[in-house]
Each structure stands twice: as C-alpha cells, then as structure tokens.
Scaffold this motif. Structure first.
Motif, PDB file in Angstrom:
ATOM      1  N   LEU A 290       0.754  -1.382  -0.006  1.00 31.18           N
ATOM      2  CA  LEU A 290       0.106  -0.033  -0.115  1.00 31.18           C
ATOM      3  C   LEU A 290       1.007   1.450   0.021  1.00 31.18           C
ATOM      4  O   LEU A 290       1.883   1.346   0.672  1.00 31.18           O
ATOM      5  CB  LEU A 290      -0.899  -0.024   1.123  1.00 31.18           C
ATOM      6  CG  LEU A 290      -1.611  -1.411   1.545  1.00 31.18           C
ATOM      7  CD1 LEU A 290      -2.602  -0.749   2.792  1.00 31.18           C
ATOM      8  CD2 LEU A 290      -2.449  -1.775   0.529  1.00 31.18           C
ATOM      9  N   GLY A 291       0.519   2.277  -0.668  1.00 32.95           N
ATOM     10  CA  GLY A 291       1.135   3.528  -0.930  1.00 32.95           C
ATOM     11  C   GLY A 291       0.131   4.617   0.306  1.00 32.95           C
ATOM     12  O   GLY A 291      -1.043   3.777   1.028  1.00 32.95           O
ATOM     13  N   ALA A 292       0.498   5.555   0.218  1.00 26.79           N
ATOM     14  CA  ALA A 292      -0.305   6.798   1.123  1.00 26.79           C
ATOM     15  C   ALA A 292      -1.664   6.851   0.726  1.00 26.79           C
ATOM     16  O   ALA A 292      -2.519   7.211   1.709  1.00 26.79           O
ATOM     17  CB  ALA A 292       0.433   7.995   1.197  1.00 26.79           C
TER      18      ALA A 292
ATOM     19  N   PHE B 283      -6.258  -9.081  -1.399  1.00 28.18           N
ATOM     20  CA  PHE B 283      -6.332  -7.831  -0.917  1.00 28.18           C
ATOM     21  C   PHE B 283      -7.320  -7.526   0.081  1.00 28.18           C
ATOM     22  O   PHE B 283      -8.804  -8.021  -0.227  1.00 28.18           O
ATOM     23  CB  PHE B 283      -6.634  -6.872  -2.066  1.00 28.18           C
ATOM     24  CG  PHE B 283      -5.492  -6.898  -3.088  1.00 28.18           C
ATOM     25  CD1 PHE B 283      -4.107  -6.670  -3.009  1.00 28.18           C
ATOM     26  CD2 PHE B 283      -5.618  -7.415  -4.518  1.00 28.18           C
ATOM     27  CE1 PHE B 283      -3.157  -6.692  -4.044  1.00 28.18           C
ATOM     28  CE2 PHE B 283      -4.722  -7.459  -5.404  1.00 28.18           C
ATOM     29  CZ  PHE B 283      -3.572  -7.104  -5.080  1.00 28.18           C
ATOM     30  N   PRO B 284      -7.250  -7.053   1.167  1.00 30.74           N
ATOM     31  CA  PRO B 284      -8.489  -6.713   2.042  1.00 30.74           C
ATOM     32  C   PRO B 284      -9.565  -5.835   1.422  1.00 30.74           C
ATOM     33  O   PRO B 284      -9.040  -5.004   0.377  1.00 30.74           O
ATOM     34  CB  PRO B 284      -7.728  -5.952   3.331  1.00 30.74           C
ATOM     35  CG  PRO B 284      -6.373  -6.511   3.146  1.00 30.74           C
ATOM     36  CD  PRO B 284      -6.022  -6.706   1.683  1.00 30.74           C
ATOM     37  N   ARG B 285     -10.383  -5.835   1.978  1.00 30.41           N
ATOM     38  CA  ARG B 285     -11.412  -4.709   1.198  1.00 30.41           C
ATOM     39  C   ARG B 285     -11.265  -3.472   1.607  1.00 30.41           C
ATOM     40  O   ARG B 285     -10.882  -3.154   2.945  1.00 30.41           O
ATOM     41  CB  ARG B 285     -12.868  -5.374   1.919  1.00 30.41           C
ATOM     42  CG  ARG B 285     -14.322  -4.686   1.097  1.00 30.41           C
ATOM     43  CD  ARG B 285     -15.308  -5.288   1.585  1.00 30.41           C
ATOM     44  NE  ARG B 285     -16.548  -4.790   0.995  1.00 30.41           N
ATOM     45  CZ  ARG B 285     -17.635  -5.567   0.943  1.00 30.41           C
ATOM     46  NH1 ARG B 285     -17.803  -6.722   1.204  1.00 30.41           N
ATOM     47  NH2 ARG B 285     -18.785  -5.202   0.070  1.00 30.41           N
ATOM     48  N   GLY B 286     -11.730  -2.572   0.803  1.00 31.79           N
ATOM     49  CA  GLY B 286     -11.522  -1.105   1.104  1.00 31.79           C
ATOM     50  C   GLY B 286     -10.398  -0.353   0.754  1.00 31.79           C
ATOM     51  O   GLY B 286     -10.188   0.668   1.228  1.00 31.79           O
ATOM     52  N   ILE B 287      -9.298  -0.752   0.128  1.00 29.51           N
ATOM     53  CA  ILE B 287      -7.924  -0.137  -0.203  1.00 29.51           C
ATOM     54  C   ILE B 287      -8.322   0.410  -1.455  1.00 29.51           C
ATOM     55  O   ILE B 287      -9.008   0.018  -2.606  1.00 29.51           O
ATOM     56  CB  ILE B 287      -6.953  -1.040  -0.395  1.00 29.51           C
ATOM     57  CG1 ILE B 287      -6.616  -1.918   0.560  1.00 29.51           C
ATOM     58  CG2 ILE B 287      -5.426  -0.402  -0.872  1.00 29.51           C
ATOM     59  CD1 ILE B 287      -5.858  -3.096   0.407  1.00 29.51           C
ATOM     60  N   PRO B 288      -8.368   1.750  -1.536  1.00 31.66           N
ATOM     61  CA  PRO B 288      -8.625   2.529  -2.857  1.00 31.66           C
ATOM     62  C   PRO B 288      -7.769   2.014  -3.929  1.00 31.66           C
ATOM     63  O   PRO B 288      -6.440   1.792  -3.952  1.00 31.66           O
ATOM     64  CB  PRO B 288      -8.431   4.031  -2.330  1.00 31.66           C
ATOM     65  CG  PRO B 288      -8.356   4.073  -0.883  1.00 31.66           C
ATOM     66  CD  PRO B 288      -7.722   2.761  -0.493  1.00 31.66           C
TER      67      PRO B 288
ATOM     68  N   TYR C  65     -14.575   0.983 -17.471  1.00 31.86           N
ATOM     69  CA  TYR C  65     -14.409   2.272 -17.228  1.00 31.86           C
ATOM     70  C   TYR C  65     -12.793   2.432 -17.083  1.00 31.86           C
ATOM     71  O   TYR C  65     -12.094   1.686 -16.884  1.00 31.86           O
ATOM     72  CB  TYR C  65     -15.068   2.528 -15.821  1.00 31.86           C
ATOM     73  CG  TYR C  65     -16.554   2.601 -15.928  1.00 31.86           C
ATOM     74  CD1 TYR C  65     -17.319   3.631 -16.337  1.00 31.86           C
ATOM     75  CD2 TYR C  65     -17.357   1.478 -15.803  1.00 31.86           C
ATOM     76  CE1 TYR C  65     -18.771   3.595 -16.423  1.00 31.86           C
ATOM     77  CE2 TYR C  65     -18.701   1.502 -15.892  1.00 31.86           C
ATOM     78  CZ  TYR C  65     -19.438   2.572 -16.217  1.00 31.86           C
ATOM     79  OH  TYR C  65     -20.807   2.488 -16.110  1.00 31.86           O
ATOM     80  N   LEU C  66     -12.509   3.925 -17.509  1.00 32.42           N
ATOM     81  CA  LEU C  66     -10.995   4.376 -17.239  1.00 32.42           C
ATOM     82  C   LEU C  66     -10.921   4.871 -15.781  1.00 32.42           C
ATOM     83  O   LEU C  66     -11.827   5.481 -15.547  1.00 32.42           O
ATOM     84  CB  LEU C  66     -10.989   5.278 -18.200  1.00 32.42           C
ATOM     85  CG  LEU C  66      -9.571   5.896 -18.197  1.00 32.42           C
ATOM     86  CD1 LEU C  66      -8.532   4.962 -18.941  1.00 32.42           C
ATOM     87  CD2 LEU C  66      -9.543   7.229 -18.968  1.00 32.42           C
ATOM     88  N   LEU C  67     -10.075   4.610 -15.122  1.00 32.74           N
ATOM     89  CA  LEU C  67      -9.746   4.904 -13.861  1.00 32.74           C
ATOM     90  C   LEU C  67      -8.613   5.545 -13.621  1.00 32.74           C
ATOM     91  O   LEU C  67      -7.580   5.327 -14.173  1.00 32.74           O
ATOM     92  CB  LEU C  67      -9.706   3.701 -12.888  1.00 32.74           C
ATOM     93  CG  LEU C  67     -10.815   2.876 -12.623  1.00 32.74           C
ATOM     94  CD1 LEU C  67     -10.588   1.867 -11.443  1.00 32.74           C
ATOM     95  CD2 LEU C  67     -12.064   3.368 -12.274  1.00 32.74           C
ATOM     96  N   ARG C  68      -8.752   6.994 -13.041  1.00 23.55           N
ATOM     97  CA  ARG C  68      -7.229   7.645 -12.480  1.00 23.55           C
ATOM     98  C   ARG C  68      -6.973   6.916 -11.454  1.00 23.55           C
ATOM     99  O   ARG C  68      -7.606   6.667 -10.252  1.00 23.55           O
ATOM    100  CB  ARG C  68      -7.652   8.903 -12.246  1.00 23.55           C
ATOM    101  CG  ARG C  68      -6.386   9.819 -12.148  1.00 23.55           C
ATOM    102  CD  ARG C  68      -6.633  11.286 -11.744  1.00 23.55           C
ATOM    103  NE  ARG C  68      -7.388  11.280 -10.348  1.00 23.55           N
ATOM    104  CZ  ARG C  68      -8.040  12.386 -10.087  1.00 23.55           C
ATOM    105  NH1 ARG C  68      -8.179  13.395 -11.122  1.00 23.55           N
ATOM    106  NH2 ARG C  68      -8.922  12.648  -9.035  1.00 23.55           N
ATOM    107  N   PRO C  69      -5.680   6.473 -11.266  1.00 30.52           N
ATOM    108  CA  PRO C  69      -5.354   5.455 -10.135  1.00 30.52           C
ATOM    109  C   PRO C  69      -5.031   6.348  -8.783  1.00 30.52           C
ATOM    110  O   PRO C  69      -4.600   7.781  -8.970  1.00 30.52           O
ATOM    111  CB  PRO C  69      -3.796   5.263 -10.688  1.00 30.52           C
ATOM    112  CG  PRO C  69      -3.292   6.005 -11.646  1.00 30.52           C
ATOM    113  CD  PRO C  69      -4.621   6.487 -12.235  1.00 30.52           C
ATOM    114  N   ALA C  70      -5.391   5.743  -7.663  1.00 36.66           N
ATOM    115  CA  ALA C  70      -5.263   6.542  -6.503  1.00 36.66           C
ATOM    116  C   ALA C  70      -3.729   6.796  -6.107  1.00 36.66           C
ATOM    117  O   ALA C  70      -3.377   7.745  -5.499  1.00 36.66           O
ATOM    118  CB  ALA C  70      -5.802   5.624  -5.196  1.00 36.66           C
ATOM    119  N   VAL C  71      -2.926   5.929  -6.615  1.00 40.83           N
ATOM    120  CA  VAL C  71      -1.421   6.239  -6.359  1.00 40.83           C
ATOM    121  C   VAL C  71      -0.302   5.551  -7.625  1.00 40.83           C
ATOM    122  O   VAL C  71      -0.890   4.688  -8.059  1.00 40.83           O
ATOM    123  CB  VAL C  71      -0.913   5.618  -4.978  1.00 40.83           C
ATOM    124  CG1 VAL C  71      -1.302   4.225  -4.928  1.00 40.83           C
ATOM    125  CG2 VAL C  71       0.704   5.771  -4.740  1.00 40.83           C
TER     126      VAL C  71
END
Lengths: 164, 314
Positions: free
Chosen positions: B142-144, B222-227, B245-251
C-alpha cells in the motif's frame, strides 16, 4: 608506471560512478529521467579496453541490473552487451577527454541501450512504447550525457587516455 | 585487458560478443521459475552491499526531510497524549456500540522503495523489507493513498513487488459503498501504465465520473476497502452485457518512496476505515495515525471530526 597510475585513477572514477548510482541517483527524483551512472562507468571502461572487455563488462553489469527487475531478466544484459561491445569497437572515434564527443556518445549509447532493453523486455506496447522510446528514454539519455560531461570536467586529468 | 590496445575487433572479441548475446537471450527465455532464483541469488550476493548502501541513503535523505515534521508531530503527540486514557475508553465504548472492527494497528511492516535504473522495471518495485520483516509472497503493498501492488518474490532482506502497472496485475474491485463489482488492471495500449481500467461492470450499472473504486476483498489477497482509483469515464461497452471504465489511479508506483506491506493475517480485514475513503477529499492514510511508531507520510488536515488519539489502537 605511468599506465598503472592511470589505471588506478580510472578505477577510482569508475568506483565513484557506481557509488553515485546507489547514493546520489535515488535523490535525483523520478528514476525514469535520472542519469544512469553505471552506464557511464561502463562506457568509460569500455572505451579503454578491447571490445572483448567491454562486452564482458556490459554483460555482467546487465545481469546485475536485471536482478532487480526480474520480470525482464536478460533484457539489460542483452542491451549492455551490445553497448559495451560497440563502445570498445568505437574507441578510436571517441576521445575520453573531448567533452562534446563524449556527451554525444553517452547520449547515443543510453538511448540505444534503452531501445534494445525495452524491445527485448516486451513490457510496453503501442503509445506507451512510443512515449518510452521517444520521450522518456531521450530525456534519461540527456541527463546521463550531462552527468558524463560533468564527470569528464571534474576528472579530466584522470580520464585522459594515454598512448599505448 | 590493456588500456588503449587494439582498435578493431578480433575473432576472439566477436566470439565473446556472440557468447554473451546467446547467454542474454537464454536468460530472456528462462521460465519465471528459473529466473527468480538466479535474480534472487544475485540480490543476496553481488547486490547486497549496494542495496544496503542505497537503503541507508534513502533512509538518511528521508530522515533529514522529515526531521522538522517529526519534531512538530512529537510536540503535538505529547500534548494529545494527555487526553489518551479517556479518549481510549470513549472510543472503545463507541466502537462497541457501533459494532466496528479495529483499525490497522498490527499486521503490517513498512518498507522503503529502492528505485533502480532501467526502463523495464517500471512495473516492479524493489522493497527494503524481506523475510526478516515477515514479508510474504502475495502480501498487498500500500501507498499513502491506495494500493500499489502485491509482493511477488521475497528474499532475506528485500522483496520484489508487482506494481499495478504490470500487465499481469489484477485486483478484484468494487464501487465504494455499492455492490458493483469488477476487475481492475492497468490500461494497455495508448496510455499504458499511467491509468487503470475497471472491466466487467454489469451493463445495467452506470458509474459517474469521480466515483471511487476500492478493492472488494474477494479472492483473499487484498483486504476490502483499499482505494484503487477514481472513475474518469466509460472506455467501452459490450451492449447489454458489461461496461469498461477508465480509472485515474489512487497512487502511481513512481510516487512511492515508503510503502506498507500487509501481512497475510490482514487479508480478510476491511481497510475502508483505515483509508478514510468515506470522506471525499481526504488524502492521507488514517492508518498512519494508528501507530506513533510509524512514519507519517502526509499530515491529515485538522478539523475533520474527531481524530483518534496518537498511538491509539481502538
């Protein structure tokens, strides 16, 4: 005696470049554009030895580089083998104490290395491949060439090639 | 190898070139099962000193940058610790009333990302934590602000993670707060490696731009709820069946300097509360506030409701 002293000085510069790869490079921001000091070290070494030496050095450096990106294991070895051999073969053209020629040489070597590595790794395709080869790789090659020029200015006396 | 020796290549030079090229091609053709042991052996031997040097460098640079921040946080912590016992008791009561699970107070390790040269490594991350820190294969990284990838190979003191930009990466995903599921992977083609795509969304479900997508917890990795990212728009649709759908990544992997590696015990947890995704605009990990012993990557803005007390593990 003079040649031995020259060898020691060149070895020190090469060691400095390898250390810079792991000490300085992480502080230079995005790794896609940061100069590749190990490539500079390889080129400085390869233009001073026979093509065989440049080839072996390139292969070994490539294998070690591949170890940190094992999804494309062998790609860097292939690219650096070619670059090491070519640098050894072209040493009559490239003068280590000519700033402009060395910078152009390092730029070309870095770009060629990236091209071979990206194509051999086969991780990118389409627009991403074009971006890598036509934008990111030239920028990285530019920063690598600039770093090589700085090294040459700083260690011009040490890197001057002596006649055999 | 003499300095300034022959100008042109001899037969021996050509033969060595051929041998090295063949060896490189053989290395490229090696199956993954053979590649990794060789690469791992090199990391444990030849690369060990330079990786240690780089780890120390990254940590030293980080320490200097964060020193002022850490001092300010320490002062705040000292002040807030005063109210810790009553806050802890109150928090326990409230969580018990609401039936909430605990936050991310254990079951993770932190690691530095050791960026390396090379143009083919944008899809993998070399992490400074390995088996000695209880990192295991398939552990989420995970990142920030969200999911970075998953650990693939683990050495004694380092590990290699597959970033979400890797062509093989997949994560079971869901729309935050809704029972709409799909699979997230990196977008191949035009803008490969920079954006994600959410595939397999039922045709009857329409997602608006800005909708958040998180891990679903299905699959046990992966646990549930990670953006994962935010919906930008529709990429394609198979009429009557599904939409992509196209997604902008969270990190993005290139932003990562420090990461959190979850341990397998957390795979069944829900981390939605840890990322605080319910509140739009939140850009920092609440889980980083869980532990006073962890490095804080970003400072959460004040005045967004009750903050947990420092060091609290409700």
């Amino acid at each position: 005696m003079r040649i031995s002293e020259a060898r020691i000085k060149v070895a020190l510069v090469l060691a400095l470049l390898v250390a810079a790869q792991y000490v300085l490079r992480p502080r230079l921001g995005d790794s896609r554009f940061a100069p590749d000091f190990v490539l500079i070290a390889l080129l400085f070494f390869a233009i001073r030895v026979r093509p065989m030496g440049g080839t072996i050095a390139g292969f070994l450096v490539g294998v070690v580089t591949d170890a940190v990106a094992p999804t494309a294991f062998g790609a860097a070895a292939l690219a650096l083998t070619v670059v090491g051999y070519a640098a050894g073969w072209l040493k009559a053209v490239v003068f280590a104490d000519n700033l402009l020629v060395t910078a152009v040489f390092v730029f070309a070597a870095s770009w060629v290395r990236d091209g071979i590595e990206v194509l051999a790794a086969h991780q990118l395709e389409g627009g991403a491949l074009a971006w890598q080869l036509l934008a990111f790789s030239p920028l990285a090659a530019l920063s690598t060439a600039a770093a090589a020029a700085v090294m040459l200015v700083l260690f011009r006396g040490w890197l001057r090639q002596h006649p055999a | 190898m003499a300095l300034d020796s022959d100008r042109y290549a001899s037969r021996a030079d050509t033969a060595v070139l051929g041998a090295c090229l063949v060896l490189s091609l053989v290395a490229l053709a090696l199956p993954a099962g053979l590649r990794e042991p060789v690469a791992g052996a090199l990391r444990r031997t030849v690369l060990l000193p330079v990786l240690a040097l780089q780890r120390a460098t990254v940590q030293a640079a980080e320490a200097r940058v964060r020193l002022a921040l850490v001092r300010a946080e320490r002062d705040s912590l000292v002040l807030e610790t005063t109210f810790l016992p009553e806050l802890r008791a109150e928090n326990l009561r409230l969580r018990d009333l609401l039936g909430l699970a605990g936050r991310l107070g254990h079951g993770f390790v932190t690691a530095e990302v050791l960026h390396q040269a090379g143009v083919a490594d944008a899809t993998t991350l070399l992490l400074s934590a390995g088996r000695d820190a209880s990192v295991e294969p398939f552990a989420p990284v995970l990142g920030a602000r969200g999911l970075l990838g998953v650990v693939r190979d683990v050495d004694a003191h380092s590990s290699v993670a597959l970033a979400w930009t890797h062509p093989d990466f997949r994560a079971s995903a869901m729309v935050e707060g809704m029972a709409i599921y799909g699979i997230v992977r990196s977008r191949r083609g035009e803008i490969s490696g920079e954006v994600m795509e959410l595939v397999g969304v039922p045709y009857r479900e329409q997602l608006l731009p800005g909708t958040r997508v998180v891990t679903s917890g299905l699959g046990g990795v992966f646990p549930r709820g990670i953006p994962l990212g935010t919906v930008q728009g529709v990429l394609s649709e198979a009429s009557g069946w599904e939409r992509t759908y196209l997604l902008r990544p969270a990190v993005h992997p290139s932003e990562a300097a420090h990461v959190i590696v979850l341990q397998p015990a957390r795979a069944q947890d829900t981390l939605a509360a840890a990322f605080d995704t319910a509140r739009p605009g939140t850009d920092s990990l609440v889980l980083l506030r869980d532990s006073a012993g962890m490095r804080v990557l970003t400072v959460p803005p004040r005045g967004r409701g009750a903050r947990p007390a420092p060091g609290e593990r409700p």
